[in-house]
Write a protein that holds these residues in place. Sequence first.
Motif, PDB file in Angstrom:
ATOM      1  N   GLN A  87       4.790  13.598   3.257  1.00 54.26           N
ATOM      2  CA  GLN A  87       5.422  12.109   3.688  1.00 54.26           C
ATOM      3  C   GLN A  87       4.572  11.229   2.559  1.00 54.26           C
ATOM      4  O   GLN A  87       3.435  10.849   3.318  1.00 54.26           O
ATOM      5  N   LEU A  88       5.368  10.370   1.225  1.00 50.63           N
ATOM      6  CA  LEU A  88       4.625   9.015   0.613  1.00 50.63           C
ATOM      7  C   LEU A  88       5.068   7.865   1.420  1.00 50.63           C
ATOM      8  O   LEU A  88       6.214   7.944   1.741  1.00 50.63           O
ATOM      9  N   ALA A  89       3.881   7.735   2.489  1.00 53.06           N
ATOM     10  CA  ALA A  89       4.578   6.279   3.388  1.00 53.06           C
ATOM     11  C   ALA A  89       3.780   4.828   2.360  1.00 53.06           C
ATOM     12  O   ALA A  89       2.804   4.942   1.810  1.00 53.06           O
ATOM     13  N   ALA A 105      -4.288  11.739   6.138  1.00 61.10           N
ATOM     14  CA  ALA A 105      -3.752  10.590   5.004  1.00 61.10           C
ATOM     15  C   ALA A 105      -5.018  10.637   3.719  1.00 61.10           C
ATOM     16  O   ALA A 105      -6.006  10.381   4.073  1.00 61.10           O
ATOM     17  N   TRP A 106      -3.857   9.751   3.301  1.00 56.24           N
ATOM     18  CA  TRP A 106      -4.384   9.956   1.695  1.00 56.24           C
ATOM     19  C   TRP A 106      -3.923   8.559   0.972  1.00 56.24           C
ATOM     20  O   TRP A 106      -3.469   8.141   0.321  1.00 56.24           O
ATOM     21  N   THR A 154      -7.984   9.564   4.033  1.00 57.12           N
ATOM     22  CA  THR A 154      -8.576   8.165   3.813  1.00 57.12           C
ATOM     23  C   THR A 154      -9.019   7.964   5.728  1.00 57.12           C
ATOM     24  O   THR A 154      -9.448   7.102   5.804  1.00 57.12           O
ATOM     25  N   SER A 155      -8.225   8.635   6.311  1.00 57.00           N
ATOM     26  CA  SER A 155      -8.067   8.932   7.248  1.00 57.00           C
ATOM     27  C   SER A 155      -7.414  10.212   8.003  1.00 57.00           C
ATOM     28  O   SER A 155      -6.453  11.114   7.303  1.00 57.00           O
ATOM     29  N   THR A 156      -8.183  10.353   9.051  1.00 60.10           N
ATOM     30  CA  THR A 156      -7.767  11.708  10.000  1.00 60.10           C
ATOM     31  C   THR A 156      -7.061  11.234  11.683  1.00 60.10           C
ATOM     32  O   THR A 156      -7.810  10.435  11.908  1.00 60.10           O
ATOM     33  N   TRP A 157      -6.624  11.397  12.189  1.00 56.11           N
ATOM     34  CA  TRP A 157      -6.364  12.406  13.625  1.00 56.11           C
ATOM     35  C   TRP A 157      -5.732  13.294  14.379  1.00 56.11           C
ATOM     36  O   TRP A 157      -4.861  14.219  13.793  1.00 56.11           O
ATOM     37  N   ASN A 179       1.149  -1.019  -0.034  1.00 55.56           N
ATOM     38  CA  ASN A 179       0.025  -0.432   0.000  1.00 55.56           C
ATOM     39  C   ASN A 179       1.127   1.522  -0.030  1.00 55.56           C
ATOM     40  O   ASN A 179       1.837   0.976   0.694  1.00 55.56           O
ATOM     41  N   ALA A 180       0.236   2.349  -0.139  1.00 58.46           N
ATOM     42  CA  ALA A 180       0.874   3.599  -0.632  1.00 58.46           C
ATOM     43  C   ALA A 180      -0.643   4.725  -0.327  1.00 58.46           C
ATOM     44  O   ALA A 180      -1.340   4.560  -0.454  1.00 58.46           O
ATOM     45  N   GLU A 181       0.467   5.654   0.845  1.00 54.89           N
ATOM     46  CA  GLU A 181      -0.831   6.496   1.214  1.00 54.89           C
ATOM     47  C   GLU A 181       0.785   7.948   1.099  1.00 54.89           C
ATOM     48  O   GLU A 181       1.324   7.904   1.755  1.00 54.89           O
ATOM     49  N   LEU A 182      -0.334   8.887   0.362  1.00 52.26           N
ATOM     50  CA  LEU A 182       0.047  10.965   0.843  1.00 52.26           C
ATOM     51  C   LEU A 182       0.136  10.765   2.765  1.00 52.26           C
ATOM     52  O   LEU A 182      -1.124  10.714   3.055  1.00 52.26           O
ATOM     53  N   ARG A 183       0.653  10.785   3.290  1.00 53.49           N
ATOM     54  CA  ARG A 183       0.519  11.774   5.279  1.00 53.49           C
ATOM     55  C   ARG A 183       0.821  13.030   4.983  1.00 53.49           C
ATOM     56  O   ARG A 183       1.464  13.256   4.400  1.00 53.49           O
ATOM     57  N   ILE A 184      -0.065  13.755   5.744  1.00 51.28           N
ATOM     58  CA  ILE A 184       0.398  15.113   6.234  1.00 51.28           C
ATOM     59  C   ILE A 184       0.421  15.005   7.818  1.00 51.28           C
ATOM     60  O   ILE A 184      -0.659  15.055   8.290  1.00 51.28           O
ATOM     61  N   LEU A 185       1.474  15.358   8.059  1.00 50.26           N
ATOM     62  CA  LEU A 185       2.491  15.467   9.470  1.00 50.26           C
ATOM     63  C   LEU A 185       2.064  16.670  10.319  1.00 50.26           C
ATOM     64  O   LEU A 185       2.720  17.855   9.485  1.00 50.26           O
TER      65      LEU A 185
END
Length: 139
Positions: free
Chosen positions: A97-99, A55-56, A30-33, A6-12
């Motif tokens: 970040q691309l995770a 995250a997307w 896709t998700s937030t926290w 899997n791959a997701e873009l994260r902003i932190l």
Amino acid sequence: MDSEINAELRILEFGCDPSEITKCLNLQPTSTWVKGEIVSKTGKGILRHQENGWAWCSNLDSEEKVLDFRDLFDDIFRNLNPIKDKFQYLPNNSVIQLACCAYIRNCAPAFTLDERIIKLLAEINASVDFDIYCLNASE
């Protein structure tokens, strides 16, 4: 379980509510926290998020089994390239970040970052995080 990727873009690390990131990018996450929110509870205690996050994930993650990161990166490029200019309006402290994650059993996925993805990541000031988990046949 067979191999999975899997791959997701994260902003932190931003200080605002995650909904502000969604408004800024005009992209549904896709998700937030939020910092302090419970991640999981174990016998050893409670694990909490240490920072705000957004995250997307690539749409391909849920549509079909993909074993080539190039397919995920193509989908990420199609979705993010048209909005790349919006990333400059994110809060100043944001970390992008691309995770990428691979759970490997029986076959190894292909991993290629082509020049389009490298250029896009540079333009939005994103780093790449890659985790690989090699699983035994019994796991």
